[in-house]
Motif scaffolding. Sequence first.
Motif, mmCIF file in Angstrom:
data_model
loop_
_atom_site.group_PDB
_atom_site.id
_atom_site.type_symbol
_atom_site.label_atom_id
_atom_site.label_comp_id
_atom_site.label_asym_id
_atom_site.label_seq_id
_atom_site.Cartn_x
_atom_site.Cartn_y
_atom_site.Cartn_z
ATOM 1 N N GLY A 57 3.790 -0.347 -0.828
ATOM 2 C CA GLY A 57 3.047 -1.547 -1.189
ATOM 3 C C GLY A 57 2.874 -1.703 -2.681
ATOM 4 O O GLY A 57 2.898 -2.814 -3.204
ATOM 5 N N VAL A 58 2.714 -0.587 -3.381
ATOM 6 C CA VAL A 58 2.581 -0.636 -4.838
ATOM 7 C C VAL A 58 3.887 -1.118 -5.467
ATOM 8 O O VAL A 58 3.886 -1.960 -6.374
ATOM 9 N N ILE A 59 5.005 -0.581 -4.997
ATOM 10 C CA ILE A 59 6.301 -1.056 -5.492
ATOM 11 C C ILE A 59 6.452 -2.549 -5.216
ATOM 12 O O ILE A 59 6.889 -3.330 -6.069
ATOM 13 N N GLY A 60 6.056 -2.974 -4.005
ATOM 14 C CA GLY A 60 6.170 -4.383 -3.642
ATOM 15 C C GLY A 60 5.313 -5.278 -4.512
ATOM 16 O O GLY A 60 5.745 -6.371 -4.910
ATOM 17 N N GLY A 61 4.098 -4.830 -4.812
ATOM 18 C CA GLY A 61 3.241 -5.624 -5.683
ATOM 19 C C GLY A 61 3.819 -5.765 -7.075
ATOM 20 O O GLY A 61 3.796 -6.847 -7.666
ATOM 21 N N ALA A 62 4.357 -4.660 -7.612
ATOM 22 C CA ALA A 62 4.983 -4.715 -8.933
ATOM 23 C C ALA A 62 6.213 -5.614 -8.918
ATOM 24 O O ALA A 62 6.445 -6.393 -9.852
ATOM 25 N N ALA A 63 7.010 -5.537 -7.848
ATOM 26 C CA ALA A 63 8.197 -6.386 -7.728
ATOM 27 C C ALA A 63 7.804 -7.859 -7.651
ATOM 28 O O ALA A 63 8.459 -8.724 -8.247
ATOM 29 N N ALA A 64 6.715 -8.150 -6.931
ATOM 30 C CA ALA A 64 6.258 -9.535 -6.821
ATOM 31 C C ALA A 64 5.807 -10.070 -8.182
ATOM 32 O O ALA A 64 6.139 -11.203 -8.559
ATOM 33 N N ALA A 65 5.053 -9.268 -8.919
ATOM 34 C CA ALA A 65 4.593 -9.702 -10.248
ATOM 35 C C ALA A 65 5.776 -9.948 -11.181
ATOM 36 O O ALA A 65 5.812 -10.936 -11.922
ATOM 37 N N CYS A 66 6.753 -9.044 -11.149
ATOM 38 C CA CYS A 66 7.943 -9.210 -11.991
ATOM 39 C C CYS A 66 8.742 -10.438 -11.567
ATOM 40 O O CYS A 66 9.280 -11.167 -12.406
ATOM 41 N N SER A 93 11.607 -14.958 -3.975
ATOM 42 C CA SER A 93 12.683 -15.059 -2.990
ATOM 43 C C SER A 93 13.130 -13.659 -2.597
ATOM 44 O O SER A 93 12.896 -12.682 -3.313
ATOM 45 N N ARG A 94 13.760 -13.563 -1.445
ATOM 46 C CA ARG A 94 14.197 -12.249 -0.954
ATOM 47 C C ARG A 94 15.103 -11.558 -1.961
ATOM 48 O O ARG A 94 14.945 -10.365 -2.253
ATOM 49 N N THR A 95 16.037 -12.319 -2.535
ATOM 50 C CA THR A 95 16.983 -11.733 -3.490
ATOM 51 C C THR A 95 16.271 -11.200 -4.721
ATOM 52 O O THR A 95 16.526 -10.084 -5.182
ATOM 53 N N SER A 96 15.342 -12.010 -5.263
ATOM 54 C CA SER A 96 14.614 -11.593 -6.461
ATOM 55 C C SER A 96 13.767 -10.354 -6.192
ATOM 56 O O SER A 96 13.744 -9.413 -6.991
ATOM 57 N N LEU A 97 13.089 -10.314 -5.048
ATOM 58 C CA LEU A 97 12.240 -9.176 -4.713
ATOM 59 C C LEU A 97 13.064 -7.901 -4.522
ATOM 60 O O LEU A 97 12.673 -6.816 -4.959
ATOM 61 N N VAL A 98 14.204 -8.038 -3.866
ATOM 62 C CA VAL A 98 15.060 -6.858 -3.651
ATOM 63 C C VAL A 98 15.553 -6.305 -4.983
ATOM 64 O O VAL A 98 15.514 -5.092 -5.228
ATOM 65 N N PHE A 103 13.002 15.638 -5.008
ATOM 66 C CA PHE A 103 12.007 14.740 -4.424
ATOM 67 C C PHE A 103 11.755 13.521 -5.314
ATOM 68 O O PHE A 103 11.430 12.437 -4.811
ATOM 69 N N THR A 104 11.908 13.687 -6.628
ATOM 70 C CA THR A 104 11.702 12.574 -7.550
ATOM 71 C C THR A 104 12.715 11.462 -7.306
ATOM 72 O O THR A 104 12.428 10.277 -7.547
ATOM 73 N N VAL A 105 13.879 11.809 -6.828
ATOM 74 C CA VAL A 105 14.907 10.813 -6.512
ATOM 75 C C VAL A 105 14.735 10.269 -5.095
ATOM 76 O O VAL A 105 14.803 9.058 -4.865
ATOM 77 N N VAL A 106 14.498 11.153 -4.148
ATOM 78 C CA VAL A 106 14.488 10.772 -2.733
ATOM 79 C C VAL A 106 13.255 9.960 -2.350
ATOM 80 O O VAL A 106 13.370 8.903 -1.697
ATOM 81 N N LEU A 107 12.073 10.408 -2.743
ATOM 82 C CA LEU A 107 10.842 9.765 -2.270
ATOM 83 C C LEU A 107 10.694 8.313 -2.733
ATOM 84 O O LEU A 107 10.363 7.441 -1.919
ATOM 85 N N PRO A 108 10.925 7.987 -4.024
ATOM 86 C CA PRO A 108 10.811 6.579 -4.419
ATOM 87 C C PRO A 108 11.761 5.671 -3.645
ATOM 88 O O PRO A 108 11.425 4.504 -3.372
ATOM 89 N N ALA A 109 12.944 6.176 -3.309
ATOM 90 C CA ALA A 109 13.883 5.376 -2.510
ATOM 91 C C ALA A 109 13.307 5.088 -1.124
ATOM 92 O O ALA A 109 13.461 3.980 -0.585
ATOM 93 N N VAL A 110 12.634 6.070 -0.551
ATOM 94 C CA VAL A 110 11.990 5.879 0.755
ATOM 95 C C VAL A 110 10.883 4.844 0.659
ATOM 96 O O VAL A 110 10.756 3.955 1.507
ATOM 97 N N ALA A 144 10.553 2.409 -1.509
ATOM 98 C CA ALA A 144 11.138 1.087 -1.717
ATOM 99 C C ALA A 144 11.657 0.508 -0.407
ATOM 100 O O ALA A 144 11.467 -0.678 -0.114
ATOM 101 N N ALA A 145 12.296 1.357 0.413
ATOM 102 C CA ALA A 145 12.807 0.908 1.702
ATOM 103 C C ALA A 145 11.671 0.457 2.615
ATOM 104 O O ALA A 145 11.798 -0.539 3.348
ATOM 105 N N MET A 146 10.545 1.174 2.563
ATOM 106 C CA MET A 146 9.391 0.795 3.390
ATOM 107 C C MET A 146 8.868 -0.583 2.993
ATOM 108 O O MET A 146 8.530 -1.403 3.858
ATOM 109 N N TYR A 147 8.802 -0.852 1.704
ATOM 110 C CA TYR A 147 8.335 -2.164 1.269
ATOM 111 C C TYR A 147 9.297 -3.266 1.715
ATOM 112 O O TYR A 147 8.879 -4.293 2.246
ATOM 113 N N LEU A 148 10.581 -3.060 1.510
ATOM 114 C CA LEU A 148 11.562 -4.086 1.858
ATOM 115 C C LEU A 148 11.592 -4.356 3.356
ATOM 116 O O LEU A 148 11.915 -5.456 3.795
ATOM 117 N N PHE A 149 11.209 -3.358 4.138
ATOM 118 C CA PHE A 149 11.199 -3.532 5.594
ATOM 119 C C PHE A 149 9.960 -4.304 6.045
ATOM 120 O O PHE A 149 10.024 -5.197 6.873
#
Length: 470
Positions: A128-137, A149-154, A382-389, A391-396
Amino acid sequence: MSVTEALAPDRDAYELRAEDVRVPPRTFRERLRYLGPGIVLTASVVGSGELLVTTSLGAKAGFVLLWLVIIGALVKVWVQVELARWTILNGGTALAGYGAVRPRIGRMGWINWLWIGLDTAKNFQRGGVIGGAAAACSIAWPIAGAELSRTSLVLWTVVITVVSVLLMSSSRYSVVERVTTISVALFTTSTFALVLALPFTSYSYSAADFGTGLSFAIPAGALGLALAMFGSTGVGADDMTNYTYWCLEKGYARWTGPDDGTEERALRAEGWLKVMQLDVLVSWVICTLTTLAFYIVGASVLAPQNAVPEGNDVITTVSRIYTDTLGSWAEVAFLVGAVAVLFSTHVAAVAAVPRLWTNTLGLMGVIDWNDLAVRTRWVRIFTVVLPAVWAAMYLFVQSPLLLLKIGAIGNAIFLLAVLIAVWQLRTTEVDRRFRSGSWTTAVLAVSTVAITGLAVYALLEVFGISAGGG
């Protein structure tokens, strides 16, 4: 303002050695130079709920629950101090301390296993934090398609995730402190500027509003809302846990040194504990004032319009209202603050959570936590793997506010377990000389009652039992 310890690559920040001890600062001004973990904590706390959840709660309740923002932040900070006190005196991480609380299940304590389950729930909140930052950007600069838009948020989600991973890839505390200090300065300045500008608009607040907000009243049917606010403000259980790692990596325990039973070591411990307490105080002041600012925005601007936005609309609605009342500069200021708040929270999580999972693997016996090379390798994985997870949760799910609420429930339950650990550790593993005084113990007891009530409420929510209206 801070002294960031630059360790050689082959030196372990978690190992206590007699040659690393340092005389603690004696004056207030000197202690200020050694602050740092609290700034990292501030970056973690402000944003995970304040920008989205607290603003929405202010929109729902108006000024009447303003007092609860202060109390919610103040009550939990005492638990944080006690846990950090144990860490500095013993040189152990919070998760190691939790492992000492029986009963044990296998190689770990029951709180460690609870942490594993509830941190999985927290992954939704981090998404949700990633999603909020993506929305603001996306609102500020929709790099592809329309804003939100979906494209911009992704695309923004990918950019934010990649940038944060690159920033934290070194896994060094000094980098974490520098990045979060800049972010905290940005969001603090922009948020206060907007709140101070409100009196010059049609959404002005008055002294009477603050009088209502400080009346210690809970409106009829608003108990559930009040408890939700108490849970979403101030330092959370995961933040307290993370703070012990930053205290260790900053150097408070290392500069205190191993316990050799000497008076010199005891005096060093007292000195560095005072630095930690000042660090916590400064962090608490910044967190509380910033949270109050977000709440005032919701109560002043959104509540009169009966506007209680959900999901990405929190950012959209507030930014557009600022534009309508103050002009385009206010929208820019708000979006800068929103991005700084949410990105700093995300970066703090990218820095902290890999350390905790690596520590958990060590407690399980999967890896050797005390082997610096092994620990560093797993932290970076974990620094690489966890943020990717995340981000996927937000996009879902595509709803930052919903994700934040899911994580908040898990955090409230874990807070009670942390409280149990703190009482045991301060009783059995902290020398009487270093225990807090009777007044502080009384305040901690009050915190215990309040936090227990919150945990009970959270459990009732999980099982669908209403604890109050709102």
